[in-house]
Scaffold this motif. Structure first.
Motif, mmCIF file in Angstrom:
data_model
loop_
_atom_site.group_PDB
_atom_site.id
_atom_site.type_symbol
_atom_site.label_atom_id
_atom_site.label_comp_id
_atom_site.label_asym_id
_atom_site.label_seq_id
_atom_site.Cartn_x
_atom_site.Cartn_y
_atom_site.Cartn_z
ATOM 1 N N SER A 166 0.873 -1.250 -0.043
ATOM 2 C CA SER A 166 -0.048 -0.049 -0.163
ATOM 3 C C SER A 166 0.830 1.284 0.017
ATOM 4 O O SER A 166 0.726 1.942 -0.668
ATOM 5 N N VAL A 167 1.965 1.171 0.851
ATOM 6 C CA VAL A 167 2.915 2.325 1.002
ATOM 7 C C VAL A 167 3.619 2.523 -0.606
ATOM 8 O O VAL A 167 3.747 3.716 -0.939
ATOM 9 N N HIS A 168 3.963 1.342 -1.227
ATOM 10 C CA HIS A 168 4.628 1.488 -2.549
ATOM 11 C C HIS A 168 3.663 2.185 -3.487
ATOM 12 O O HIS A 168 4.116 2.894 -4.593
ATOM 13 N N VAL A 169 2.445 1.747 -3.397
ATOM 14 C CA VAL A 169 1.253 2.074 -4.649
ATOM 15 C C VAL A 169 1.248 3.547 -4.473
ATOM 16 O O VAL A 169 1.037 4.383 -5.274
ATOM 17 N N ARG A 170 1.005 4.260 -3.112
ATOM 18 C CA ARG A 170 0.651 5.527 -2.931
ATOM 19 C C ARG A 170 2.012 6.281 -3.310
ATOM 20 O O ARG A 170 2.119 7.434 -3.818
ATOM 21 N N LEU A 171 3.199 5.701 -3.149
ATOM 22 C CA LEU A 171 4.464 6.424 -3.560
ATOM 23 C C LEU A 171 4.537 6.673 -5.050
ATOM 24 O O LEU A 171 4.876 7.542 -5.595
ATOM 25 N N GLU A 172 4.099 5.534 -5.697
ATOM 26 C CA GLU A 172 4.141 5.690 -7.155
ATOM 27 C C GLU A 172 3.129 6.655 -7.716
ATOM 28 O O GLU A 172 3.324 7.611 -8.541
ATOM 29 N N LYS A 173 1.894 6.681 -6.972
ATOM 30 C CA LYS A 173 0.895 7.730 -7.455
ATOM 31 C C LYS A 173 1.313 8.945 -7.253
ATOM 32 O O LYS A 173 1.142 10.098 -8.128
ATOM 33 N N LEU A 174 2.193 9.468 -5.994
ATOM 34 C CA LEU A 174 2.611 10.706 -5.775
ATOM 35 C C LEU A 174 3.818 11.055 -6.758
ATOM 36 O O LEU A 174 3.965 12.405 -7.152
ATOM 37 N N LEU A 175 4.640 10.290 -7.134
ATOM 38 C CA LEU A 175 5.667 10.367 -8.042
ATOM 39 C C LEU A 175 5.064 10.747 -9.295
ATOM 40 O O LEU A 175 5.649 11.658 -10.317
ATOM 41 N N ALA A 176 3.937 10.053 -9.572
ATOM 42 C CA ALA A 176 3.416 10.151 -11.190
ATOM 43 C C ALA A 176 2.752 11.674 -11.317
ATOM 44 O O ALA A 176 2.942 12.522 -12.050
ATOM 45 N N GLN A 177 2.323 12.035 -10.048
ATOM 46 C CA GLN A 177 1.534 13.397 -10.151
ATOM 47 C C GLN A 177 2.685 14.370 -10.173
ATOM 48 O O GLN A 177 2.701 15.443 -10.884
ATOM 49 N N ILE A 178 3.775 14.214 -9.522
ATOM 50 C CA ILE A 178 5.011 15.147 -9.663
ATOM 51 C C ILE A 178 5.568 15.368 -10.880
ATOM 52 O O ILE A 178 5.803 16.402 -11.515
ATOM 53 N N SER A 219 4.231 14.779 -13.953
ATOM 54 C CA SER A 219 3.085 15.163 -14.736
ATOM 55 C C SER A 219 3.096 16.913 -14.758
ATOM 56 O O SER A 219 2.837 17.643 -15.573
ATOM 57 N N HIS A 220 3.375 17.335 -13.590
ATOM 58 C CA HIS A 220 3.267 18.928 -13.330
ATOM 59 C C HIS A 220 4.433 19.405 -13.783
ATOM 60 O O HIS A 220 4.557 20.519 -14.502
ATOM 61 N N ARG A 221 5.871 18.570 -14.136
ATOM 62 C CA ARG A 221 7.022 19.352 -14.685
ATOM 63 C C ARG A 221 6.996 19.246 -16.039
ATOM 64 O O ARG A 221 7.901 19.726 -16.739
ATOM 65 N N GLY A 222 6.186 18.224 -16.517
ATOM 66 C CA GLY A 222 6.114 18.164 -18.098
ATOM 67 C C GLY A 222 7.196 17.188 -18.455
ATOM 68 O O GLY A 222 7.426 16.979 -19.850
ATOM 69 N N GLY A 223 7.739 16.506 -17.828
ATOM 70 C CA GLY A 223 9.113 15.383 -18.192
ATOM 71 C C GLY A 223 8.162 14.233 -18.130
ATOM 72 O O GLY A 223 7.093 14.113 -17.720
ATOM 73 N N PRO A 224 9.172 13.268 -18.231
ATOM 74 C CA PRO A 224 8.567 11.923 -18.460
ATOM 75 C C PRO A 224 8.453 11.675 -16.648
ATOM 76 O O PRO A 224 8.965 12.090 -15.945
ATOM 77 N N PRO A 225 7.672 10.580 -16.492
ATOM 78 C CA PRO A 225 7.289 10.287 -15.158
ATOM 79 C C PRO A 225 8.243 9.767 -14.474
ATOM 80 O O PRO A 225 9.351 9.070 -15.094
ATOM 81 N N ILE A 226 8.368 9.947 -13.169
ATOM 82 C CA ILE A 226 9.597 9.450 -12.385
ATOM 83 C C ILE A 226 9.469 7.830 -12.277
ATOM 84 O O ILE A 226 10.268 7.271 -12.031
ATOM 85 N N THR A 227 8.382 7.387 -12.343
ATOM 86 C CA THR A 227 7.915 5.956 -12.176
ATOM 87 C C THR A 227 8.679 5.036 -13.495
ATOM 88 O O THR A 227 9.170 4.147 -13.401
ATOM 89 N N ALA A 228 9.052 6.035 -14.748
ATOM 90 C CA ALA A 228 9.853 5.422 -15.619
ATOM 91 C C ALA A 228 11.217 5.012 -15.090
ATOM 92 O O ALA A 228 11.897 4.034 -15.471
ATOM 93 N N PHE A 229 11.853 5.854 -14.457
ATOM 94 C CA PHE A 229 13.173 5.785 -13.971
ATOM 95 C C PHE A 229 13.167 4.688 -12.907
ATOM 96 O O PHE A 229 14.049 4.241 -12.698
ATOM 97 N N LEU A 230 11.930 4.781 -12.058
ATOM 98 C CA LEU A 230 11.975 3.704 -10.998
ATOM 99 C C LEU A 230 11.907 2.592 -11.734
ATOM 100 O O LEU A 230 12.438 1.406 -11.101
ATOM 101 N N SER A 231 11.103 2.549 -12.789
ATOM 102 C CA SER A 231 11.201 0.935 -13.506
ATOM 103 C C SER A 231 12.174 0.617 -13.881
ATOM 104 O O SER A 231 12.578 -0.461 -14.278
ATOM 105 N N GLN A 232 13.219 1.704 -14.660
ATOM 106 C CA GLN A 232 14.567 1.199 -15.019
ATOM 107 C C GLN A 232 15.304 0.634 -13.970
ATOM 108 O O GLN A 232 16.133 -0.128 -14.246
#
Length: 290
Positions: A263-275, A277-290
């Protein structure tokens, strides 16, 4: 050897005081407390207390009653003066032994000179017999002139001699004697056989009881071992149950922790996706998935 000095009244007083203070047992300590000039050793202190100063000791000559009692006790026990003194109140064994020696010497002198009269004429001449003969209240009667006349006829008759017995009766007596000897030999042989039989039965009984005792001990050992095995198996079962319960609890805790981590990991992913999208760059989740 140094001559032993007489006890002084001052020493007697000190000895009484020390015995009262330390008790009638600490003679080494009491002898050390006394003046060292006279060298009173523990044995001397004990003898002085026991024979002269102990409360209840009678002094002076023995009364006639005490003398008669000592004579009768000496006849009964011999020269065991401690045993005799236990039955003569207030008199010590040493005092009674000295009195007896003096009394015996007087009696020996009296018997050696019959003209002298003693106070104890009723004592026998032989001291080895140690027996007191009581005085007679009346003089004994005069012996009869003819002692045979006093005896009954059957006691006056002289026993028959062997020559007066007929030869036939002698043969009967010899035959009865031989028969009695044979009977005695048979009885002795039978008694020996019975004794041996009893000894064998006793040995057999001992062996039987020994076997029964050994079997009883072995049965107790087997029973104790069975009880021990049952107890060990019961304890092992209890520990297995406790171990299973602990493992189940740990697995439940681990499952809860994993669920909380997801549950903590899911919330963290959602938070990073939101961050991202606001900056206009690729989502941080992509870096995390790499």
């Amino acid at each position: 050897m140094k001559e032993r000095q007489r006890w002084q009244p001052e020493e007697d007083a000190l000895l009484r005081a020390y015995v009262k203070q330390y008790g009638p047992r600490e003679w080494n300590l009491i002898s050390q407390r006394l003046p060292s000039a006279l060298h009173r050793d523990p044995k001397s202190c004990l003898e002085r207390w026991k024979n002269y100063l102990k409360p209840g000791i009678k002094k002076g000559s023995l009364s006639p009653e005490e003398q008669s009692l000592v004579i009768s006790l000496q006849a009964k026990y011999g020269n065991k003066w401690k045993k005799i003194a236990a039955e003569v109140p207030g008199r010590t064994a040493k005092r009674l032994g000295k009195w007896w020696e003096v009394f015996k010497e007087k009696q020996l002198k009296h018997h050696s000179s019959p003209s002298q009269a003693g106070n104890y004429d009723h004592i026998l001449d032989t001291f080895a017999e140690k027996y007191v003969q009581p005085k007679l209240a009346f003089p004994p009667p005069d012996p009869p002139a003819n002692p045979a006349a006093v005896l009954p006829p059957w006691m006056n008759a002289s026993p028959p001699t062997s020559e007066a017995l007929p030869v036939r009766e002698m043969g009967v007596l010899i035959r009865e004697l031989e028969e009695g000897r044979e009977v005695w030999a048979r009885q002795r042989k039978e008694a020996a056989w019975r004794l041996k039989r009893l000894e064998q039965q006793l040995e057999a009984e001992k062996e039987r009881r020994g076997r029964e005792k050994a079997e009883e001990v072995e049965a107790k050992i087997r029973r104790l071992r069975e009880e021990e095995a049952a107890y060990v198996s019961r304890m092992e079962g209890e520990y297995r149950e406790r171990l299973g319960a602990v493992q189940r609890e740990e697995e439940a805790k681990e499952a809860k922790l994993m669920e909380a981590w997801r549950s903590v990991h899911v919330r963290l992913e959602k938070l990073l996706a939101q961050i991202g999208s606001h900056r206009g760059g690729p989502p941080i989740t992509a870096f995390l998935s790499q």
